[in-house]
Design a protein around this motif. Sequence first.
Motif, PDB file in Angstrom:
ATOM      1  N   HIS A 188      37.861  29.826  49.178  1.00  0.00           N
ATOM      2  CA  HIS A 188      37.593  31.619  47.176  1.00  0.00           C
ATOM      3  C   HIS A 188      39.067  30.714  46.767  1.00  0.00           C
ATOM      4  CE1 HIS A 188      39.320  33.179  50.343  1.00  0.00           C
ATOM      5  NE2 HIS A 188      39.889  34.295  49.381  1.00  0.00           N
ATOM      6  N   VAL A 189      38.328  31.834  45.782  1.00  0.00           N
ATOM      7  CA  VAL A 189      39.408  31.648  44.214  1.00  0.00           C
ATOM      8  C   VAL A 189      39.696  33.335  44.261  1.00  0.00           C
ATOM      9  CG1 VAL A 189      40.316  31.359  42.589  1.00  0.00           C
ATOM     10  CG2 VAL A 189      39.326  29.684  43.529  1.00  0.00           C
ATOM     11  N   THR A 190      41.392  33.997  44.958  1.00  0.00           N
ATOM     12  CA  THR A 190      41.081  35.377  44.518  1.00  0.00           C
ATOM     13  C   THR A 190      41.453  35.696  43.374  1.00  0.00           C
ATOM     14  OG1 THR A 190      41.535  36.022  46.962  1.00  0.00           O
ATOM     15  CG2 THR A 190      42.708  37.747  45.889  1.00  0.00           C
ATOM     16  N   VAL A 191      40.920  36.299  42.379  1.00  0.00           N
ATOM     17  CA  VAL A 191      41.365  37.094  41.678  1.00  0.00           C
ATOM     18  C   VAL A 191      41.119  38.560  41.567  1.00  0.00           C
ATOM     19  CG1 VAL A 191      39.523  35.259  40.343  1.00  0.00           C
ATOM     20  CG2 VAL A 191      38.457  37.307  41.309  1.00  0.00           C
ATOM     21  N   ALA A 192      41.321  38.921  42.435  1.00  0.00           N
ATOM     22  CA  ALA A 192      41.807  40.946  42.934  1.00  0.00           C
ATOM     23  C   ALA A 192      42.303  41.092  44.185  1.00  0.00           C
ATOM     24  CB  ALA A 192      40.748  41.326  42.078  1.00  0.00           C
TER      25      ALA A 192
ATOM     26  N   GLY B  54      45.280  40.808  34.100  1.00  0.00           N
ATOM     27  CA  GLY B  54      44.661  41.940  33.462  1.00  0.00           C
ATOM     28  C   GLY B  54      44.018  43.068  34.102  1.00  0.00           C
ATOM     29  N   PHE B  55      43.692  42.578  35.595  1.00  0.00           N
ATOM     30  CA  PHE B  55      42.912  43.834  36.425  1.00  0.00           C
ATOM     31  C   PHE B  55      43.822  44.818  37.196  1.00  0.00           C
ATOM     32  CE2 PHE B  55      39.795  39.960  36.986  1.00  0.00           C
ATOM     33  CZ  PHE B  55      39.259  40.720  35.756  1.00  0.00           C
ATOM     34  N   GLY B  56      44.950  44.752  36.815  1.00  0.00           N
ATOM     35  CA  GLY B  56      46.560  45.092  37.238  1.00  0.00           C
ATOM     36  C   GLY B  56      46.724  44.447  39.004  1.00  0.00           C
ATOM     37  N   ASP B  57      46.483  43.022  39.325  1.00  0.00           N
ATOM     38  CA  ASP B  57      46.758  42.890  40.323  1.00  0.00           C
ATOM     39  C   ASP B  57      48.506  42.496  40.057  1.00  0.00           C
ATOM     40  OD1 ASP B  57      47.507  41.146  42.870  1.00  0.00           O
ATOM     41  OD2 ASP B  57      45.528  41.287  42.775  1.00  0.00           O
TER      42      ASP B  57
ATOM     43  N   VAL C 287      38.150  40.928  45.988  1.00  0.00           N
ATOM     44  CA  VAL C 287      37.248  40.162  44.740  1.00  0.00           C
ATOM     45  C   VAL C 287      37.410  38.353  44.911  1.00  0.00           C
ATOM     46  CG1 VAL C 287      36.201  40.301  42.182  1.00  0.00           C
ATOM     47  CG2 VAL C 287      36.656  42.264  44.047  1.00  0.00           C
ATOM     48  N   PHE C 288      36.818  37.778  44.916  1.00  0.00           N
ATOM     49  CA  PHE C 288      36.782  35.831  44.491  1.00  0.00           C
ATOM     50  C   PHE C 288      36.054  35.725  43.981  1.00  0.00           C
ATOM     51  CE2 PHE C 288      34.873  36.523  48.753  1.00  0.00           C
ATOM     52  CZ  PHE C 288      33.843  35.684  48.095  1.00  0.00           C
ATOM     53  N   VAL C 289      36.256  34.412  43.179  1.00  0.00           N
ATOM     54  CA  VAL C 289      35.591  33.774  42.469  1.00  0.00           C
ATOM     55  C   VAL C 289      35.247  32.621  43.644  1.00  0.00           C
ATOM     56  CG1 VAL C 289      35.033  31.484  40.921  1.00  0.00           C
ATOM     57  CG2 VAL C 289      36.205  33.371  40.350  1.00  0.00           C
TER      58      VAL C 289
ATOM     59  N   ASP D 267      36.765  46.766  41.221  1.00  0.00           N
ATOM     60  CA  ASP D 267      34.871  46.596  40.531  1.00  0.00           C
ATOM     61  C   ASP D 267      34.554  45.551  38.928  1.00  0.00           C
ATOM     62  OD1 ASP D 267      33.732  47.614  42.349  1.00  0.00           O
ATOM     63  OD2 ASP D 267      33.397  49.669  41.794  1.00  0.00           O
ATOM     64  N   ARG D 268      35.130  46.196  38.114  1.00  0.00           N
ATOM     65  CA  ARG D 268      35.515  45.095  37.054  1.00  0.00           C
ATOM     66  C   ARG D 268      35.770  43.884  36.913  1.00  0.00           C
ATOM     67  NH1 ARG D 268      39.434  44.628  32.547  1.00  0.00           N
ATOM     68  NH2 ARG D 268      41.402  45.531  33.483  1.00  0.00           N
ATOM     69  N   ALA D 269      36.967  43.559  37.922  1.00  0.00           N
ATOM     70  CA  ALA D 269      36.545  42.148  37.985  1.00  0.00           C
ATOM     71  C   ALA D 269      35.442  41.210  39.146  1.00  0.00           C
ATOM     72  CB  ALA D 269      38.249  41.406  39.344  1.00  0.00           C
ATOM     73  N   HIS D 270      35.020  42.343  39.651  1.00  0.00           N
ATOM     74  CA  HIS D 270      33.271  41.280  39.906  1.00  0.00           C
ATOM     75  C   HIS D 270      32.896  41.001  39.462  1.00  0.00           C
ATOM     76  CE1 HIS D 270      30.109  40.995  42.671  1.00  0.00           C
ATOM     77  NE2 HIS D 270      30.597  40.756  43.091  1.00  0.00           N
ATOM     78  N   GLU D 271      32.382  42.310  38.575  1.00  0.00           N
ATOM     79  CA  GLU D 271      31.755  42.268  37.404  1.00  0.00           C
ATOM     80  C   GLU D 271      32.182  41.531  36.040  1.00  0.00           C
ATOM     81  OE1 GLU D 271      31.174  46.553  35.495  1.00  0.00           O
ATOM     82  OE2 GLU D 271      30.546  46.618  38.021  1.00  0.00           O
TER      83      GLU D 271
END
Length: 204
Positions: A122-126, A26-29, A86-88, A135-139
Motif C-alpha cells: 500500500h501507499v500510506t497517505v495518513a 495537507g492532511f496534517g501528517d 489511511v492508504f492508497v 476521514d478526509r484523506a480517505h474521501e
Amino acid sequence: MGTVTLGVSIAVPEPYGSLLQERRAGFGDPVAHCIPTHVTLVPPTVVDRSALPAVEAHLREVAAVGLPFPVRLSGTGTFRPVTPVVFVRVVEGASACTRLQEWIRSGSGPLVRELQYPYHPHVTVAHAIDDPAMDRAHEELAAFEASWTCGSFSLYEQGGDGVWRQLSEYAFGSGIGSVPAQGSPVDEPQHLEPRSPAEPASTS
C-alpha cells in the motif's frame, strides 16, 4: 560501530510521489516530508552498521533475478481500527510486491525478520493523525489513480532527524523500465512480472 535503521521500498515516481506527499502534509501528517512516497517492502529494521555491506550485497542479488512489473494505484483503504493508517491501494502489482519482499526477507539473507502484521502492499497517505483528518484523506483521494512500470527498489536509512534518505537503488536484472528520478517522465506500463531467484532468465 553502532546500529542503523533501514527500510526497503519501491519509490512512487513523479508526478505522483510529490503529489501524494503534499496531500499527506495537507492532511496534517507531521512526518509527510520525512518519508518519500513509497510502497514498503521491508519496514524499519535495526541492524548493526557492520552488516550494511552484506545487506547491500543481498539486495543486489535479489534485484539481479527480478524483472520489471506494472504497478497501478487506485482508490483508498484503511487499516483502522487495528492501526491508524489511511492508504492508497495497490490494485496491480501487489502479488509481485509480495514475492519481492519475501525474497528480501528470506531466511538466508541479512534482513530476515518477522512482520507484526501480514504483508499488504500500500501507499500510506495518513498515519496517526486525528480521525476527521484521516476521514478526509480517505474521501479526498478515493478517486486517485496512477500507474507505472516498477523496475527497481531502494534501500533507505532513517537519520537521527527522523528523515528517510536513499542509500542505494537496485535495478532489476534486465535494466528495463527503472523507476524515474524525481521530475522525470513516468514509464509506460509493461506487462512483466519478476521471476523467482531460482528461475533462470529467459534466453528468448
